[in-house]
Design an enzyme around this catalytic site. Structure first.
Site, short mmCIF file in Angstrom:
data_model
loop_
_atom_site.label_atom_id
_atom_site.label_comp_id
_atom_site.label_asym_id
_atom_site.label_seq_id
_atom_site.Cartn_x
_atom_site.Cartn_y
_atom_site.Cartn_z
N GLY A 31 0.81 -1.22 0.00
CA GLY A 31 0.00 0.00 0.00
C GLY A 31 0.84 1.26 0.00
O GLY A 31 2.04 1.23 -0.27
N HIS A 34 2.26 4.56 -5.04
CA HIS A 34 2.89 5.65 -5.80
C HIS A 34 2.99 5.19 -7.25
O HIS A 34 2.56 4.07 -7.60
CB HIS A 34 4.25 6.01 -5.20
CG HIS A 34 5.15 4.84 -5.00
ND1 HIS A 34 5.68 4.12 -6.05
CD2 HIS A 34 5.61 4.22 -3.87
CE1 HIS A 34 6.44 3.14 -5.58
NE2 HIS A 34 6.40 3.16 -4.25
N GLY A 36 5.30 3.99 -8.96
CA GLY A 36 5.97 2.70 -9.16
C GLY A 36 4.95 1.57 -9.11
O GLY A 36 4.90 0.70 -9.98
N HIS A 37 4.10 1.60 -8.08
CA HIS A 37 3.04 0.58 -7.97
C HIS A 37 2.09 0.66 -9.17
O HIS A 37 1.68 -0.35 -9.73
CB HIS A 37 2.22 0.78 -6.70
CG HIS A 37 2.98 0.67 -5.42
ND1 HIS A 37 3.14 1.73 -4.55
CD2 HIS A 37 3.62 -0.37 -4.83
CE1 HIS A 37 3.83 1.34 -3.50
NE2 HIS A 37 4.14 0.07 -3.64
N ASP A 150 12.97 -3.74 -6.24
CA ASP A 150 13.35 -4.75 -5.25
C ASP A 150 13.89 -5.95 -6.03
O ASP A 150 13.24 -6.99 -6.14
CB ASP A 150 12.13 -5.12 -4.40
CG ASP A 150 11.60 -3.92 -3.65
OD1 ASP A 150 12.12 -3.61 -2.58
OD2 ASP A 150 10.69 -3.24 -4.17
N VAL A 176 10.57 2.99 -11.36
CA VAL A 176 10.02 4.31 -11.65
C VAL A 176 10.68 5.30 -10.69
O VAL A 176 10.77 5.05 -9.48
CB VAL A 176 8.48 4.33 -11.49
CG1 VAL A 176 7.93 5.72 -11.72
CG2 VAL A 176 7.86 3.33 -12.46
P1 AMP Z 1 5.92 -2.47 -1.72
O1 AMP Z 1 4.56 -1.88 -1.53
O2 AMP Z 1 7.03 -1.55 -1.39
O3 AMP Z 1 6.05 -3.84 -1.10
O4 AMP Z 1 6.07 -2.70 -3.28
C1 AMP Z 1 5.12 -3.44 -4.00
C2 AMP Z 1 5.66 -3.70 -5.39
O5 AMP Z 1 5.94 -2.46 -6.02
C3 AMP Z 1 6.98 -4.48 -5.37
O6 AMP Z 1 6.97 -5.43 -6.42
C4 AMP Z 1 8.02 -3.41 -5.59
O7 AMP Z 1 9.19 -3.88 -6.20
C5 AMP Z 1 7.27 -2.47 -6.52
N1 AMP Z 1 7.85 -1.12 -6.50
C6 AMP Z 1 8.11 -0.35 -5.41
N2 AMP Z 1 8.71 0.80 -5.78
C7 AMP Z 1 8.83 0.76 -7.12
C8 AMP Z 1 9.38 1.65 -8.10
N3 AMP Z 1 9.91 2.80 -7.76
N4 AMP Z 1 9.33 1.28 -9.39
C9 AMP Z 1 8.79 0.08 -9.76
N5 AMP Z 1 8.27 -0.81 -8.89
C10 AMP Z 1 8.28 -0.46 -7.60
#
Ligand code: AMP
Length: 283
Positions: A31, A34, A36-37, A150, A176
């Site tokens: 959650g 942003h 990236g998600h 990641d 991103v």
């Molecule tokens: P998280 O909510 O941080 O666990 O991330 C969920 C998913 O979003 C994971 O697969 C992360 O690798 C991906 N993610 C997080 N930040 C970015 C980003 N800046 N660009 C691309 N994918 C991202």
């Protein structure tokens, strides 16, 4: 957009989708969404005809002194963004739904967690492999999308899917970044404006390293030394690791001859920041 909280509801929905011949694409997150998600949701949308997002801050992947309690949360905004991206269903389980009383099964990989983030975060990948295995069994997707931000997590998920024979295609989405180069992360919400120059030093270090390789400086120890000096300009930065390694095994390499992963993790006044880039080798 459907919002589901229980395992049973989600599994019943998943079975209906399969019976209807739909390809479910799945994007697991913690959650505080942003861009990236959202980029992963768009990849999911283009690779399936049913898009499921999960939002779950997974307690099993946080160590005792990490930021589980303070991890940023914004469910209302997340749901609006999900709807705008055309998400069909959001799975938001409670901690107890996934780790019920008496829970005792954990998924652990032998080698990949013994590098990079796994060294300073001993329970991290065990927690991730466990929750992702559970989510795959609950959401029953055909496609799942993870970010290259990641990189180690993505490598671990690919290995897990191969080893445990999940019938799921894993897709990776490129990192991103903000306009100034900072890799987007939910944890960036912790950054105060005065921390920005130090935070930017990660992406700068990766660009510098690629330039060194272009100039023919390929020895890992020379690149790592230069990176250390770059970080040393900011007293708030405490380096966790600077690694140049084989992108599939994550074993360190002595020189960037083939394409190699450069991965960085630092703590900036206790805020953990990671970034990475594939350094293009000459071969
Ligand atoms: P998280 O909510 O941080 O666990 O991330 C969920 C998913 O979003 C994971 O697969 C992360 O690798 C991906 N993610 C997080 N930040 C970015 C980003 N800046 N660009 C691309 N994918 C991202």
């Amino acid at each position: 957009m459907e919002i589901l909280h229980t395992v049973a509801e989600m599994q019943t929905r998943a079975d209906k989708m399969r019976t209807a011949g739909k390809t479910t694409a799945f994007v697991p997150t913690m959650g505080y969404l942003h861009e990236g998600h959202l980029s992963l949701l768009r990849i999911g949308k283009n690779n399936g005809d049913d898009l499921v997002l999960s939002i779950f801050v997974n307690p099993a992947q946080f160590g005792p002194n990490e930021d589980l309690a303070s991890y940023p949360r914004s469910l209302e905004t997340d749901l609006k963004l999900a709807e705008q991206e055309g998400v069909d269903a959001v799975f938001i389980p409670t901690d107890k739904a996934l780790y019920q009383e008496g829970y005792q099964t954990y998924v652990q990989l032998d080698k990949l967690p013994g590098h990079l983030c796994g060294l300073s975060r001993p329970v991290f990948f065990k927690g991730i492999a466990t929750v992702v295995t559970q989510l795959f069994n609950i959401v029953k997707p055909r496609v799942a999308v993870f970010g290259e931000k990641d990189f180690q997590q993505l490598a671990i998920i690919r290995q897990l899917v191969t080893d445990l024979k999940f019938d799921i295609s894993i897709l990776g989405g490129p990192i991103v970044r903000e306009i100034d180069g900072l890799a987007m992360s939910s944890r960036n919400a912790y950054l105060k404006p005065e921390m920005r120059p130090a935070a930017l030093s990660l992406s700068q270090a990766l660009t510098m390293a690629q330039e060194m390789v272009h100039e023919g400086i390929c020895a890992t120890d020379v690149i790592v030394e230069k990176t250390k000096r770059h970080f040393a300009q900011h007293s708030s930065i405490e380096v966790d690791y600077i690694s140049i390694c084989d992108p599939s095994t994550l074993d360190g390499v002595a020189a960037v001859e083939q394409d190699s992963l450069m991965a960085l993790a630092v703590n900036l006044d206790k805020i953990r920041l990671i970034d990475n880039r594939i350094l293009k080798g000459k071969k």
